[in-house]
Enzyme design. Sequence first.
Site, PDB file in Angstrom:
ATOM      1  N   LYS A   1     -16.720   5.959 -51.813  1.00 53.84           N
ATOM      2  CA  LYS A   1     -18.039   6.714 -52.313  1.00 53.84           C
ATOM      3  C   LYS A   1     -18.785   6.767 -51.186  1.00 53.84           C
ATOM      4  O   LYS A   1     -19.882   5.802 -51.201  1.00 53.84           O
ATOM      5  CB  LYS A   1     -18.418   5.867 -53.585  1.00 53.84           C
ATOM      6  CG  LYS A   1     -19.680   6.782 -54.179  1.00 53.84           C
ATOM      7  CD  LYS A   1     -19.678   6.306 -55.737  1.00 53.84           C
ATOM      8  CE  LYS A   1     -20.800   6.824 -56.349  1.00 53.84           C
ATOM      9  NZ  LYS A   1     -20.663   8.337 -56.627  1.00 53.84           N
TER      10      LYS A   1
ATOM     11  N   GLU B   1     -11.689  17.343 -58.402  1.00 52.26           N
ATOM     12  CA  GLU B   1     -12.764  17.229 -59.217  1.00 52.26           C
ATOM     13  C   GLU B   1     -13.783  18.131 -59.209  1.00 52.26           C
ATOM     14  O   GLU B   1     -13.819  19.218 -58.516  1.00 52.26           O
ATOM     15  CB  GLU B   1     -13.430  15.656 -58.949  1.00 52.26           C
ATOM     16  CG  GLU B   1     -13.659  15.522 -57.362  1.00 52.26           C
ATOM     17  CD  GLU B   1     -13.666  14.081 -57.025  1.00 52.26           C
ATOM     18  OE1 GLU B   1     -14.007  13.144 -57.967  1.00 52.26           O
ATOM     19  OE2 GLU B   1     -13.546  13.875 -55.645  1.00 52.26           O
TER      20      GLU B   1
ATOM     21  N   ARG C   1     -27.342   5.391 -30.692  1.00 49.60           N
ATOM     22  CA  ARG C   1     -26.311   6.114 -31.293  1.00 49.60           C
ATOM     23  C   ARG C   1     -24.898   6.053 -30.628  1.00 49.60           C
ATOM     24  O   ARG C   1     -25.013   6.153 -29.145  1.00 49.60           O
ATOM     25  CB  ARG C   1     -26.883   7.806 -31.181  1.00 49.60           C
ATOM     26  CG  ARG C   1     -25.541   8.445 -31.882  1.00 49.60           C
ATOM     27  CD  ARG C   1     -25.907  10.135 -32.063  1.00 49.60           C
ATOM     28  NE  ARG C   1     -25.128  10.843 -32.469  1.00 49.60           N
ATOM     29  CZ  ARG C   1     -24.010  11.483 -31.895  1.00 49.60           C
ATOM     30  NH1 ARG C   1     -23.807  11.231 -30.481  1.00 49.60           N
ATOM     31  NH2 ARG C   1     -23.362  12.276 -32.498  1.00 49.60           N
TER      32      ARG C   1
ATOM     33  N   ARG D   1     -16.157  -1.061 -57.350  1.00 53.71           N
ATOM     34  CA  ARG D   1     -15.740   0.166 -56.479  1.00 53.71           C
ATOM     35  C   ARG D   1     -16.581  -0.109 -55.354  1.00 53.71           C
ATOM     36  O   ARG D   1     -16.074   0.280 -54.160  1.00 53.71           O
ATOM     37  CB  ARG D   1     -16.212   1.368 -57.490  1.00 53.71           C
ATOM     38  CG  ARG D   1     -15.767   2.561 -56.520  1.00 53.71           C
ATOM     39  CD  ARG D   1     -15.939   3.882 -57.267  1.00 53.71           C
ATOM     40  NE  ARG D   1     -17.243   4.023 -57.707  1.00 53.71           N
ATOM     41  CZ  ARG D   1     -17.782   4.937 -58.462  1.00 53.71           C
ATOM     42  NH1 ARG D   1     -16.865   5.741 -59.080  1.00 53.71           N
ATOM     43  NH2 ARG D   1     -19.040   5.058 -58.875  1.00 53.71           N
TER      44      ARG D   1
HETATM   45  N1  PDD Z   1     -21.354  10.890 -58.698  1.00 57.43           N
HETATM   46  N2  PDD Z   1     -16.578  12.439 -58.278  1.00 57.43           N
HETATM   47  C1  PDD Z   1     -17.415  12.741 -57.427  1.00 57.43           C
HETATM   48  C2  PDD Z   1     -17.221  13.307 -56.177  1.00 57.43           C
HETATM   49  C3  PDD Z   1     -18.805  12.002 -57.679  1.00 57.43           C
HETATM   50  O1  PDD Z   1     -19.761  11.788 -56.897  1.00 57.43           O
HETATM   51  C4  PDD Z   1     -18.707  11.107 -58.801  1.00 57.43           C
HETATM   52  C5  PDD Z   1     -20.160  10.357 -59.186  1.00 57.43           C
HETATM   53  C6  PDD Z   1     -17.910  11.024 -59.843  1.00 57.43           C
HETATM   54  C7  PDD Z   1     -17.680  10.373 -61.077  1.00 57.43           C
HETATM   55  O2  PDD Z   1     -17.886   8.650 -60.946  1.00 57.43           O
HETATM   56  P1  PDD Z   1     -18.756   7.877 -61.795  1.00 57.43           P
HETATM   57  O3  PDD Z   1     -18.092   7.791 -63.263  1.00 57.43           O
HETATM   58  O4  PDD Z   1     -18.110   6.493 -61.200  1.00 57.43           O
HETATM   59  O5  PDD Z   1     -19.897   8.246 -61.782  1.00 57.43           O
HETATM   60  C8  PDD Z   1     -16.614  11.699 -59.588  1.00 57.43           C
HETATM   61  C9  PDD Z   1     -22.621  10.197 -58.773  1.00 57.43           C
HETATM   62  C10 PDD Z   1     -23.011   9.866 -60.153  1.00 57.43           C
HETATM   63  C11 PDD Z   1     -23.568  10.694 -57.931  1.00 57.43           C
HETATM   64  O6  PDD Z   1     -23.384  11.004 -56.843  1.00 57.43           O
HETATM   65  O7  PDD Z   1     -24.775  10.884 -58.400  1.00 57.43           O
END
Ligand code: PDD
Length: 286
Positions: free
Chosen positions: A150, A182, A101, A52
């Site tokens: 992410k 989510e 910046r 990912r």
């Molecule tokens: N967060 N959706 C969002 C918006 C997230 O930030 C996360 C994970 C998940 C779950 O993804 P995964 O199973 O790959 O952790 C879904 C992490 C844990 C964090 O920001 O700490």
Amino acid sequence: MSRTVYLDGQYLPEAEAKVSIFDRGFVMADGVYEVTSVLDGKLLDFAGHMRRLTRSLNELGMDNPLSEQDYLDAHRKLLELNGITDGLVYLQVTRGNAGDRDFAFPPEGTPQTVVMFTQAKPGLAENPQAQTGLRVISAPDLRWHRRDIKTVQLLYPSLLKMEAKARGADDAWLVEDGFVTEGTSNNTYIVKDGTLITRDLSNDILHGITRTALLRLASEAQIKVEERPFTLAEAQAADEALITSASAFVLPVVEIDGAQVGNGQPGPIATRLREIYLEESRKTAI
Ligand code: PDD
């Protein structure tokens, strides 16, 4: 005790790890991250997090500055240096120090910034919330439309966590066009008549590494899985609700906007999936 952290190839006491004020991660949230959990000193689903990470970087037109082996070596070294048994490793890669910046990207070849650090969480797998379940509120999903990447732009989820806490809840579920996307930092599920239902993958949600593992394990356990959006009303009327994330694993949700889910107790499928997930994760951890 001061942690040892990783910054651009160096292992440093946390107070000495400094990043430029011109770093794109600081001024533009131009960076991506991963969180990998650690149980018994071993990394859970490391390969999934690496896949990912590469995808997130690609989607933003960034190179991947290190090899998977380099990341693995650094993760393991940090665990060792900091004596971590249970906890997590946070990894962040930004587009680097632009020297000023500017909305335009820095010139090709500008070194990217790579940061890794550990967080100790003794007893991570023995979270009491697995027994009590979570209470969540709902909120409109006001995030941008590339939630599959992410990125470190976490202001809205952070505001919602605070709102949830202020209202006596544990977390918030985000809703868009009437459907749950989510949680603030987790993927969301309901169980109805024995079927595990979770939103299908798209740019609307993060493609959770735990989600991928859970759906596979659920199928292997002969639990029927349906990938489709569900409404908040459907969730409130479900038999069970649950969330997954790398750091929470699988946790039951027992209340949504004040409405009890099922009988208000963690459901049997959520509880079983948590057990299966933890057992399998421990077995395959590296
Ligand atoms: N967060 N959706 C969002 C918006 C997230 O930030 C996360 C994970 C998940 C779950 O993804 P995964 O199973 O790959 O952790 C879904 C992490 C844990 C964090 O920001 O700490």
